[in-house]
Design a protein around this motif. Structure first.
Motif, PDB file in Angstrom:
ATOM      1  N   THR A 346     -13.812 -56.495   1.645  1.00 19.84           N
ATOM      2  CA  THR A 346     -12.860 -55.507   2.148  1.00 19.84           C
ATOM      3  C   THR A 346     -13.090 -54.259   1.305  1.00 19.84           C
ATOM      4  N   ARG A 347     -14.118 -53.503   1.631  1.00 22.84           N
ATOM      5  CA  ARG A 347     -14.709 -52.541   0.711  1.00 22.84           C
ATOM      6  C   ARG A 347     -13.761 -51.429   0.279  1.00 22.84           C
ATOM      7  N   HIS A 348     -12.942 -50.926   1.195  1.00 22.11           N
ATOM      8  CA  HIS A 348     -12.018 -49.865   0.796  1.00 22.11           C
ATOM      9  C   HIS A 348     -11.060 -50.378  -0.278  1.00 22.11           C
ATOM     10  N   PHE A 349     -10.666 -51.637  -0.150  1.00 21.63           N
ATOM     11  CA  PHE A 349      -9.754 -52.223  -1.127  1.00 21.63           C
ATOM     12  C   PHE A 349     -10.452 -52.492  -2.447  1.00 21.63           C
ATOM     13  N   SER A 350     -11.567 -53.221  -2.420  1.00 20.30           N
ATOM     14  CA  SER A 350     -12.231 -53.588  -3.675  1.00 20.30           C
ATOM     15  C   SER A 350     -12.743 -52.350  -4.412  1.00 20.30           C
ATOM     16  N   THR A 351     -13.206 -51.348  -3.675  1.00 19.69           N
ATOM     17  CA  THR A 351     -13.652 -50.116  -4.329  1.00 19.69           C
ATOM     18  C   THR A 351     -12.489 -49.403  -5.000  1.00 19.69           C
ATOM     19  N   HIS A 352     -11.352 -49.350  -4.319  1.00 22.06           N
ATOM     20  CA  HIS A 352     -10.171 -48.724  -4.926  1.00 22.06           C
ATOM     21  C   HIS A 352      -9.749 -49.468  -6.193  1.00 22.06           C
ATOM     22  N   VAL A 353      -9.808 -50.791  -6.166  1.00 24.79           N
ATOM     23  CA  VAL A 353      -9.431 -51.579  -7.336  1.00 24.79           C
ATOM     24  C   VAL A 353     -10.328 -51.230  -8.518  1.00 24.79           C
ATOM     25  N   MET A 354     -11.620 -51.171  -8.272  1.00 29.15           N
ATOM     26  CA  MET A 354     -12.557 -50.909  -9.364  1.00 29.15           C
ATOM     27  C   MET A 354     -12.494 -49.468  -9.865  1.00 29.15           C
ATOM     28  N   MET A 355     -12.349 -48.523  -8.951  1.00 26.59           N
ATOM     29  CA  MET A 355     -12.446 -47.113  -9.332  1.00 26.59           C
ATOM     30  C   MET A 355     -11.134 -46.517  -9.819  1.00 26.59           C
ATOM     31  N   LYS A 356      -9.993 -47.057  -9.355  1.00 24.26           N
ATOM     32  CA  LYS A 356      -8.718 -46.385  -9.603  1.00 24.26           C
ATOM     33  C   LYS A 356      -7.704 -47.192 -10.402  1.00 24.26           C
ATOM     34  N   TYR A 728      -9.349 -70.427   9.330  1.00 24.90           N
ATOM     35  CA  TYR A 728      -7.922 -70.464   9.018  1.00 24.90           C
ATOM     36  C   TYR A 728      -7.359 -69.056   8.850  1.00 24.90           C
ATOM     37  N   ILE A 729      -8.022 -68.216   8.047  1.00 27.46           N
ATOM     38  CA  ILE A 729      -7.604 -66.830   7.859  1.00 27.46           C
ATOM     39  C   ILE A 729      -8.728 -65.922   8.342  1.00 27.46           C
ATOM     40  N   LEU A 730      -8.407 -65.037   9.250  1.00 24.42           N
ATOM     41  CA  LEU A 730      -9.387 -64.110   9.809  1.00 24.42           C
ATOM     42  C   LEU A 730      -9.071 -62.699   9.338  1.00 24.42           C
ATOM     43  N   PHE A 731     -10.094 -61.973   8.920  1.00 20.59           N
ATOM     44  CA  PHE A 731      -9.946 -60.601   8.435  1.00 20.59           C
ATOM     45  C   PHE A 731     -10.638 -59.655   9.416  1.00 20.59           C
ATOM     46  N   TYR A 732      -9.858 -58.706   9.944  1.00 22.07           N
ATOM     47  CA  TYR A 732     -10.395 -57.732  10.890  1.00 22.07           C
ATOM     48  C   TYR A 732     -10.235 -56.320  10.331  1.00 22.07           C
ATOM     49  N   ARG A 733     -11.212 -55.478  10.613  1.00 19.49           N
ATOM     50  CA  ARG A 733     -11.178 -54.066  10.203  1.00 19.49           C
ATOM     51  C   ARG A 733     -10.921 -53.206  11.429  1.00 19.49           C
ATOM     52  N   ARG A 734      -9.965 -52.266  11.306  1.00 11.81           N
ATOM     53  CA  ARG A 734      -9.656 -51.389  12.431  1.00 11.81           C
ATOM     54  C   ARG A 734     -10.848 -50.507  12.768  1.00 11.81           C
ATOM     55  N   SER A 735     -11.023 -50.209  14.040  1.00 14.92           N
ATOM     56  CA  SER A 735     -12.237 -49.534  14.505  1.00 14.92           C
ATOM     57  C   SER A 735     -12.394 -48.125  13.944  1.00 14.92           C
ATOM     58  N   ASP A 736     -11.293 -47.480  13.560  1.00 16.22           N
ATOM     59  CA  ASP A 736     -11.419 -46.130  13.007  1.00 16.22           C
ATOM     60  C   ASP A 736     -11.698 -46.140  11.510  1.00 16.22           C
ATOM     61  N   MET A 737     -11.857 -47.316  10.927  1.00 15.60           N
ATOM     62  CA  MET A 737     -12.175 -47.441   9.510  1.00 15.60           C
ATOM     63  C   MET A 737     -13.674 -47.628   9.353  1.00 15.60           C
ATOM     64  N   SER A 740     -17.090 -48.534   4.024  1.00 17.17           N
ATOM     65  CA  SER A 740     -17.566 -47.735   2.898  1.00 17.17           C
ATOM     66  C   SER A 740     -18.631 -48.487   2.116  1.00 17.17           C
ATOM     67  N   SER A 741     -19.442 -47.739   1.404  1.00 19.84           N
ATOM     68  CA  SER A 741     -20.486 -48.343   0.581  1.00 19.84           C
ATOM     69  C   SER A 741     -19.897 -48.822  -0.733  1.00 19.84           C
ATOM     70  N   ALA A 742     -20.437 -49.917  -1.232  1.00 20.83           N
ATOM     71  CA  ALA A 742     -19.995 -50.426  -2.523  1.00 20.83           C
ATOM     72  C   ALA A 742     -20.527 -49.521  -3.633  1.00 20.83           C
ATOM     73  N   PRO A 743     -19.740 -49.260  -4.662  1.00 19.88           N
ATOM     74  CA  PRO A 743     -20.225 -48.393  -5.749  1.00 19.88           C
ATOM     75  C   PRO A 743     -21.351 -49.043  -6.535  1.00 19.88           C
ATOM     76  N   THR A 744     -22.311 -48.235  -6.934  1.00 20.21           N
ATOM     77  CA  THR A 744     -23.371 -48.723  -7.810  1.00 20.21           C
ATOM     78  C   THR A 744     -22.811 -48.899  -9.210  1.00 20.21           C
ATOM     79  N   LEU A 745     -23.578 -49.556 -10.072  1.00 19.01           N
ATOM     80  CA  LEU A 745     -23.123 -49.775 -11.443  1.00 19.01           C
ATOM     81  C   LEU A 745     -22.892 -48.436 -12.149  1.00 19.01           C
ATOM     82  N   GLU A 746     -23.753 -47.461 -11.883  1.00 16.56           N
ATOM     83  CA  GLU A 746     -23.624 -46.154 -12.535  1.00 16.56           C
ATOM     84  C   GLU A 746     -22.388 -45.396 -12.070  1.00 16.56           C
TER      85      GLU A 746
END
Length: 775
Positions: A346-356, A728-737, A740-746
């Protein structure tokens, strides 16, 4: 002595502004007097009409009108206040949306009724008006209203709340994908708005933000660049010459956005076309170089307005490493491993967690785990540091637990500490949950202001549905219920689900209500407006921003057709199975439609209708009012068997749609589209046993994350599943989302870079030691 009741103005006549102000002042001189509710609402609407017909340019006369509206909205009951706000905005919109009318900016003074409302309440009213405008031909009303609002912004400085209202109206149009209207009307008015931005003091900060929002949203349009190019030097010069901090901020925002516009056009050019472009915009480019662009402007991250069907911009070329990292099972921790793998993609979420979120309790631990999952040299990662602090206290090490309940607990835990600091934070103490359920339901019946109420006793649990249920937002913990499980209630389940959709009830005294138009759902002769609390989704919460949605539940008495509505926040939808599928097999889409379909409430589930004065049959249905960015669906594959006291699995034939649509209120017959990107699979025959693993797609490639073993897969994997291995649990992304790319280590913050590098160094030293110890 009360003001004599009379019509303020007749149709098709003009009224002098001074005469109107004098009449309003007479009412202001009697502060203890206000007309009855219906008369007061009509008076407010008449004032709007008078302002549209008034002549004269003595704008100081509007002060008495402002005072009257402020006195009204600040001294009436909250329910009546929201009726007045809705009535005033409705009347205002009826005039400004008429392409043939010529409304003076003095009419905008009525926007003072928005004073004291938060952004969510203002947005709710804007959405409602945009929905009304959809019925017009080719959006003519929406176009006319937006054009009038833009005109008022650059020609009138007498309404402090004008900028807030225009921004809300623009965002409501964006939500409804009215991009052609936004593009056409904004381009027509861009030059005047841009010049107004360059006259410090002409626009308030909120209005300047609207202009910058428009500019950023038009950054891919060649016509927009041409309209502002000749005035950029003038606007930037004026802003730079003004010493106020707001002008400095506007200056930097404009520089950043215009620079982005130029870069967007220059990037694909080479050779002679590039030189031609540079020659054409030589003055503009030199001006931008003088002021120096930065990378910080939040407006640059706004999605650009594009006509429907136009492809998105090329994705960022920086991608996450191709090698995937699995998580070691620490003793029946697959229910946690599977959730973390789904949240990582869930890239928008995981990226926000790491960056912010690197200085926030629990979030920072999750960010470290995500960073290692992305950039570890080892393909098998030990998640104990994270699991030791987030594992619910009632979860035991050697027992199987529910991945859906862990996900719900994790969201509550994270939201509870979302705005805390991890400086000297003591993880040895038990977490304190503060993210409680915030829901208010209010109903307002047609004509008589009576609501349909559930009976107390018989039918008291009528609100529980056999269609599925909402995952609540508990204030302390999410415990797995005994007896009738929250995940139970498969075929034929009705009452007893602890997470079932709540029954409708009258609003509490402290609820803040705002009007929502539901006319399209009402019988023609029983149309009405319903009032709701607008503070459902926490705007300061990344959890609610990404995963939260709002569900609208309606119950209608089949005898008198009066209705009650309830509004509830959800972070997942729990979908039960009907007794008999309409097709040869169930599908995720059919379960969603079943969840939202009309349901007959009769027998023991009858409702006590106040209008009828007794128990009556009723119909119940739900719609999604606010669709989440990421939709989480829990398929209720388990049912409780009382004889053996076990949650057994329903192994139905199932088609797992790669895309689904949600019935929504705002779309009026249209749907919000979603694409599947992850699924947590349960392999086993009972809820208390078996194994969880994850199927997830990242950068268009599917993988199976089975604890520490990760293998390539494709979407056909869903059709190859063994009968006892059920999503059991399905994850869907809304079409207007856009994914995003995952951040590089740098690109990671220094703290995370250090953690990952230390982890990798330790791993390499361990590998080297093993290698050296071999004979």
């Amino acid at each position: 002595m009360a003001v004599k009741k009379r019509e303020l103005v007749q149709d098709n006549c003009q009224l002098d502004l001074k005469a109107l102000a004098q009449y309003i002042q007479m009412m202001n001189d009697q502060p203890n007097y206000l007309p009855q509710a219906l008369d007061l609402i009509k008076n407010c609407q008449d004032i709007v009409k008078c302002l549209t017909l008034a002549t004269g340019n003595e704008w100081n006369l509007l002060q008495s009108i402002e005072e009257f509206f402020l006195r009204v909205v600040n001294h009436v009951h909250c329910t009546l206040r929201h009726e007045i706000v809705t009535a005033v905005l409705d009347k205002l919109y009826s005039f400004i949306s008429d392409p043939k009318s010529h409304i003076g900016p003095q009419t905008s003074v009525v926007l003072v009724v928005l004073d004291g409302l938060d952004d969510a309440a203002t947005m709710s009213n804007a959405r409602w008006l945009v929905q009304q405008g959809e019925s017009g031909p080719d959006g003519a009303g929406l176009r006319a209203a937006l054009s009038v609002l833009y005109c008022w912004m650059h020609s009138w400085q007498g309404t402090p709340l004008l900028g807030d209202w225009v921004m809300a109206y623009i965002k409501a149009l964006e939500e409804n994908e009215k991009f052609e209207i936004l593009l056409d009307v904004s381009l027509e008015n861009l030059e005047k708005l841009f010049l107004a931005l360059g006259e410090p003091g002409t626009l308030r900060t909120s209005e300047a933000d609207v202009v910058i929002h428009i500019l950023a949203s038009l950054r891919e349009q060649q016509e927009a660049l041409d309209k502002i190019a000749t005035n950029v030097r003038k606007v930037l010069g004026n802003l730079a010459a003004d010493s106020r901090q707001s002008s400095r901020q506007h200056l930097q925002n404009v520089v950043d956005i215009v620079n982005a516009m130029v870069d967007y056009k220059m990037e694909p050019l080479k050779g002679e076309p590039l030189e031609t472009f540079k020659d054409k915009y030589e003055d503009l480019i030199s001006c931008l170089e003088y002021h120096m662009a930065s990378r910080w402007s939040r407006f640059k991250h706004l999605p650009p307005w594009r006509p429907r069907g136009l492809p998105a911009s090329p994705p960022n070329s920086k991608q996450a490493p191709a090698r995937k990292v699995g998580l070691l099972n620490l003793g029946n921790t697959c229910y946690m491993n599977s959730v973390m793998q789904a949240l990582l993609v869930t890239r928008h979420f995981s990226t926000h967690v790491m960056m912010k979120m690197n200085a926030v309790p629990y979030w920072s631990k999750m960010g470290i785990l995500f960073a290692k999952m992305m950039h570890s040299y080892n393909t098998k990662l030990n998640p104990d540091e994270f699991f030791n602090v987030v594992k619910p206290p009632f979860f035991t090490v050697n027992n199987q637990h529910d991945s859906s309940e862990f996900l719900g607990y994790l969201f509550v835990l994270l939201q509870s500490y979302e705005h805390c600091s991890d400086v000297n934070f003591d993880y040895s103490r038990q977490a304190v949950m503060t993210a409680g359920t915030r829901q208010t339901r209010s109903s307002h019946a047609s004509q008589a202001s009576h609501a349909v109420q559930p009976t107390q006793g018989a039918g008291d649990d009528a609100g529980s549905s056999n269609r599925g249920s909402l995952s609540p937002r508990p204030g302390s913990s999410v415990s797995r219920p005994g007896g009738s499980s929250s995940r139970a209630g498969g075929s034929g389940a009705r009452a007893g689900s602890s997470h079932s959709r709540p029954s409708s009830s009258s609003g509490s005294g402290n609820s803040k209500a705002t009007s929502l138009d539901v006319d399209s759902m009402m019988p023609p002769k029983k149309r009405m407006r319903h009032l709701f609390d607008t503070t459902f989704l926490r705007r300061d919460s990344i959890i609610d921003t990404m995963f939260g949605g709002v569900l609208l539940t309606r119950v209608e008495c089949t005898d008198c057709h009066s209705s009650s509505l309830s509004r509830d926040v959800f972070r997942d939808l729990q979908l039960a199975f009907p007794d008999k599928p309409e097709a040869s097999q169930h599908s995720v889409q059919s379960l969603l439609e079943y969840y939202c379909s009309k349901e007959s409430l009769s027998g023991d589930n009858k409702y006590q209708c106040r209008d009828c004065g007794g128990l009556r049959d009723a119909e119940r249905s739900v719609l999604i009012e606010t669709s989440p960015k990421y939709l989480i669906l829990v398929l209720k594959n388990f049912k409780f068997e009382p004889k053996i006291q076990v949650q057994t699995k329903l192994m139905h034939s199932m088609y797992h749609n790669q895309s689904v649509t949600l019935p929504t209120v705002r779309a009026r017959g249209q749907h919000s589209a979603y694409s599947l990107y992850a699924a947590i699979i349960h392999a086993g025959t009972t809820l208390d046993s078996g194994h969880y693993y994850t199927l997830a797609k990242d950068n268009d490639q599917w993988h199976i994350y089975n604890d520490d073993i990760v293998t390539n897969a494709d979407e056909s994997e869903f059709s190859k599943l063994h009968p006892n291995s059920t999503p059991y649990i399905l994850f869907y992304r809304r079409s207007d989302m856009e994914e995003s790319s995952a951040p590089t280590l740098e690109e990671l913050p220094p703290k995370l870079q250090e953690c990952v590098m230390a982890h990798n160094k330790h791993y390499m030293e361990k590998v080297r030691a093993i290698h050296l110890s071999r004979p």
